[in-house]
Design a protein around this motif. Structure first.
Motif, PDB file in Angstrom:
ATOM      1  N   ARG B 109       0.809  -1.225   0.000  1.00  0.00           N
ATOM      2  CA  ARG B 109       0.000   0.000   0.000  1.00  0.00           C
ATOM      3  C   ARG B 109       0.839   1.271   0.000  1.00  0.00           C
ATOM      4  O   ARG B 109       0.342   2.332  -0.321  1.00  0.00           O
ATOM      5  N   SER B 180     -11.357   8.020  -9.499  1.00  0.00           N
ATOM      6  CA  SER B 180     -10.932   6.915  -8.649  1.00  0.00           C
ATOM      7  C   SER B 180      -9.813   6.158  -9.341  1.00  0.00           C
ATOM      8  O   SER B 180      -9.565   6.346 -10.528  1.00  0.00           O
ATOM      9  N   GLY B 181      -9.160   5.330  -8.554  1.00  0.00           N
ATOM     10  CA  GLY B 181      -8.140   4.459  -9.118  1.00  0.00           C
ATOM     11  C   GLY B 181      -6.747   5.045  -9.011  1.00  0.00           C
ATOM     12  O   GLY B 181      -6.549   6.225  -8.733  1.00  0.00           O
ATOM     13  N   GLU B 272      -8.467   8.836   0.812  1.00  0.00           N
ATOM     14  CA  GLU B 272      -8.302   7.554   0.116  1.00  0.00           C
ATOM     15  C   GLU B 272      -9.644   6.890  -0.124  1.00  0.00           C
ATOM     16  O   GLU B 272      -9.897   6.282  -1.164  1.00  0.00           O
ATOM     17  N   LYS B 273     -10.533   7.029   0.860  1.00  0.00           N
ATOM     18  CA  LYS B 273     -11.866   6.420   0.721  1.00  0.00           C
ATOM     19  C   LYS B 273     -12.630   7.102  -0.407  1.00  0.00           C
ATOM     20  O   LYS B 273     -13.208   6.438  -1.278  1.00  0.00           O
ATOM     21  N   SER B 276     -11.262   6.173  -3.763  1.00  0.00           N
ATOM     22  CA  SER B 276     -11.016   4.738  -3.924  1.00  0.00           C
ATOM     23  C   SER B 276      -9.553   4.423  -4.156  1.00  0.00           C
ATOM     24  O   SER B 276      -9.199   3.695  -5.074  1.00  0.00           O
ATOM     25  N   LEU B 277      -8.696   5.018  -3.354  1.00  0.00           N
ATOM     26  CA  LEU B 277      -7.275   4.709  -3.448  1.00  0.00           C
ATOM     27  C   LEU B 277      -6.953   3.702  -2.355  1.00  0.00           C
ATOM     28  O   LEU B 277      -7.386   3.847  -1.222  1.00  0.00           O
ATOM     29  N   HIS B 278      -6.187   2.682  -2.721  1.00  0.00           N
ATOM     30  CA  HIS B 278      -5.901   1.667  -1.716  1.00  0.00           C
ATOM     31  C   HIS B 278      -4.544   1.923  -1.079  1.00  0.00           C
ATOM     32  O   HIS B 278      -3.572   1.259  -1.359  1.00  0.00           O
ATOM     33  N   ASP B 282      -6.730   3.404   3.785  1.00  0.00           N
ATOM     34  CA  ASP B 282      -7.732   2.436   3.367  1.00  0.00           C
ATOM     35  C   ASP B 282      -7.473   1.084   4.027  1.00  0.00           C
ATOM     36  O   ASP B 282      -8.402   0.408   4.481  1.00  0.00           O
ATOM     37  N   SER B 286     -10.029  -0.900   6.524  1.00  0.00           N
ATOM     38  CA  SER B 286     -10.501  -2.263   6.298  1.00  0.00           C
ATOM     39  C   SER B 286     -10.142  -3.141   7.492  1.00  0.00           C
ATOM     40  O   SER B 286     -10.908  -4.025   7.880  1.00  0.00           O
TER      41      SER B 286
END
Lengths: 344, 328
Positions: B109, B180-181, B272-273, B276-278, B282, B286
């Motif tokens: 990450r 995102s991404g 990040e949420k 949608s970045l991991h 994030d 999780s």
């Protein structure tokens, strides 16, 4: 006779804020020869400091000067930026009241002095400039100067710092030194030392000194001539003896009466004397009415009448001059009554 | 100097060990049961007990902590036989939901968080110092009024709102930015930057606010400082004087910046949420959602470590910039 080091003619200084422009200093004229000291005296806000700064063209944004200021042959108000830079720190230098804030917290003392040297002679190496700093610190009486150049302003005591500031100002041997309340922030004993040092260096270098002060004790021990300012205008100007012993302006007389003296008992033949404060608060050129700015506080205004309130008194020569120099005052009264009647 | 750094590092180790204990204690204090999440939908008590024993979460907090410390030094083994899982030293824990040890999860990450943090930090510096300086130079002018409002807005608006606004405006309405991404830098630097512009804008907007304010105040202080008047009186040019003024601004700014960068490197959960970045934020989220103790402890320790290092850097940097601190 050589030209005077400092010549100020009809100097007025004005501030502009937004749409309005107003004068803070009006029509000052003085001359000062090398080796002599002119003290500029007045209350806070009377325009002393801004006058000193105007001479170096160090006015804040929004302030402008009119008239003529000649320092060592250079017309300061006509000079361009490059010429000014050449004059500042070389022909005319300044010692500030608060030595702490006048020194950069990020530079050691040696770097300050070296900067003063190298700004005016870039050919001097950094090392040589710092060596000059050591010499200068030694000259102003700082112990272990080789060690002291490496110290930072906050590591010095107030008196030592002021000595360092003097060293910095004098390293380029200026013809004129403007000392803006140089001893105000110091202890009384240190004050005397600093004044003595300034006088000594002045004699050695033959420079002229403009001493800005509100302290009559300091003025009495250091000045040759005195300029008393009230609300941005000249109240009185003359030699120290004339101004102190035969004040021709009620304001000067009032300041004298408000100054504590250790020899007061002798003076009055053994009687107890009380310090007499000047009633009221100082005003500014902006708030003053059409007449004499001092009139509202003047105990003698009643004797003159209307004229004080409607007409600005012109500077006029006084015959009391005992030293032969010019002695002038801006008062409608030609001669002040004896000291007892002056204060209201 | 070396002794000082060594002493600080030793302190840091103990601090991290303490943080690990607090994190583990809090995790179980919140009555999280990692086994519950792993055992599947019908979860008979018997299966759950087995899972619990396998994950070694059936023991006391103190025992857990002991195992954690032991894992750091000697590695850790979960289960036995066919189901045996090895976590080599230094083992920061094993994530059962991810079937991977925490160290490699963080490693996966990190590039995302690193890209996000560094870009946002640079943008924030440029915008914050730029706006702050301009508004100090032209105090009361248009730029000043704009940036004061900008700073006020940035300080008071929550990140998620700015994030959603950016996604809405640039992503959907104007349709100019991807929302995102993540594309790794090594794949395509252009795409990498393109995908990160949104989150950079969001994070730096929030952060820049305080830089605008500090720069403006400091520069105003410096510009009216007597020692700069004194420098002019010595014959210095406006340029030389300004260069000096900058120094007074850089001291507090660099302290702030070092701490902000380390905070950013620890992961930005909300940004990040939203995009949608991991990244690490994030990952932490999780971990919390899946009651994954190892991830929670691992990421917390990593962030704490960065903050400790950041503080150390500031403490070492400040005396170099400001001699007043040097011999105090």
């Amino acid at each position: 006779m050589p030209d005077p080091v400092l010549q100020v003619e009809d100097l007025s200084i004005s501030f502009t804020t937004g749409e309005t422009t107003f004068d803070v200093v009006r029509d000052l004229s003085v001359t000062l020869d090398g080796g002599r000291t002119l003290a500029v005296v007045g209350e806070s806000g009377s325009g002393k400091t801004i006058t000193g700064r105007a001479i170096m063209r160090l006015l804040p944004r929004g302030a402008g000067a009119r008239g003529r200021i000649v320092v060592a042959g250079r017309d300061m108000l006509a000079a361009d930026e490059r010429e000014l830079r050449r004059a500042r720190g070389a022909d005319v230098a300044m010692v500030f009241q608060d030595s702490m804030s006048a020194l950069s917290p990020y530079l050691d003392i040696g770097a300050h002095i070296a900067q003063a040297v190298r700004l005016h002679d870039p050919s001097v190496s950094r090392r040589a400039a710092r060596a000059r700093g050591v010499e200068m610190l030694e000259r102003v009486g700082i112990p272990e100067p080789a060690d002291a150049v490496r110290r930072f302003p906050h590591e010095f005591s107030g008196g030592m710092r002021q000595r360092a500031v003097i060293a910095m100002a004098l390293v380029n041997r200026p013809a004129l030194l403007i000392a803006d309340e140089p001893t105000t922030a110091l202890d009384v004993t240190v004050q005397a030392q600093i004044l003595a040092l300034l006088r000594e260096l002045q004699q050695e270098y033959g420079m002229a000194m403009l001493l800005i002060s509100h302290d009559f004790g300091v003025v009495a021990s250091a000045a040759d001539d005195v300029l008393v300012l009230y609300a941005g205008r000249e109240a009185e100007y003359g030699s120290l003896r004339d101004v102190f012993e035969a004040p021709a302006h009620p304001y000067t007389a009032g300041l004298r009466a408000a100054t504590p003296r250790l020899d007061a008992r002798l003076d009055t033949g053994g009687e107890r004397t009380r310090l007499r404060a000047i009633p009221g608060a100082p005003t500014s050129l902006r708030d003053a009415g059409p007449g004499c700015a001092f009139a509202p506080r003047c105990g003698l205004a009643g004797q003159v009448g209307e004229r004080c309130v409607v007409e600005v008194p012109l500077r006029s020569r006084r015959t009391s001059g005992t030293t032969g120099g010019a002695h002038r005052a801006a008062c409608h009264l030609d001669r002040l009554p004896s000291s007892g009647e002056i204060a209201r | 100097m070396t002794a000082y750094i060594a002493r600080r590092m030793v302190t840091a180790v103990f601090m991290l060990l303490a943080i690990a204990f607090v994190t583990i204690a809090l995790f179980f204090g919140a009555s999280k049961d990692p086994a519950r999440a792993m055992c599947g939908k019908p979860c008979p008590a018997e299966t759950k007990a087995k899972v619990s024993a396998y994950m070694q979460t059936d023991q006391s907090v103190v025992w857990q902590y002991g195992q954690f410390v032991k894992g750091l030094v000697a590695g850790r083994t979960y289960g036995e036989g066919a189901q045996q899982v090895e976590c080599a030293a230094p083992c920061f824990g094993y994530s059962f939901p991810n079937r991977s040890d925490v160290t490699s999860l963080i490693g996966e990450r990190l590039p995302v968080t690193l890209s996000l943090a560094l870009g946002a930090a640079v943008l924030c510096l440029v915008v914050g110092i730029g706006l702050g300086a301009l508004s100090a130079i032209r105090k009361g002018g248009m730029v000043d009024r704009f940036s004061t409002g900008f700073a006020m807005f940035g300080l008071s608006v929550p990140t998620f709102l700015v994030g959603l606004l950016v996604v809405q405006v640039f992503g959907f309405m104007l349709n100019v930015l991807p929302f995102s991404g993540f594309v790794p830098f090594s794949e395509s630097p252009v795409d990498w930057a393109w995908h990160l512009i949104g989150p950079w804008m969001v994070l730096s907007f929030i952060l820049a606010a305080s830089y605008v304010r500090v720069t403006r105040t400091q520069l105003l202080n410096e510009l009216s400082a007597e020692h700069l008047v004194a420098m002019t009186a010595r014959g210095a040019s406006p340029r030389q004087v300004n260069r000096h003024a900058v120094r007074g601004v850089m001291v507090p700014i660099s302290a702030m910046f070092a701490l902000d960068v380390t905070a950013l490197l620890g992961g930005s959960v909300i940004a990040e949420k939203v995009f949608s970045l991991h990244g690490l934020g994030d990952l932490l989220l999780s971990g919390v959602n899946e009651s994954d103790l190892s991830i929670v402890v691992g990421v917390t320790l990593f962030s704490a470590f960065l903050i400790i290092v950041g503080n150390l850097v500031v403490d070492l940097l400040m005396p170099l910039l400001d001699p007043r601190i040097r011999r105090a």
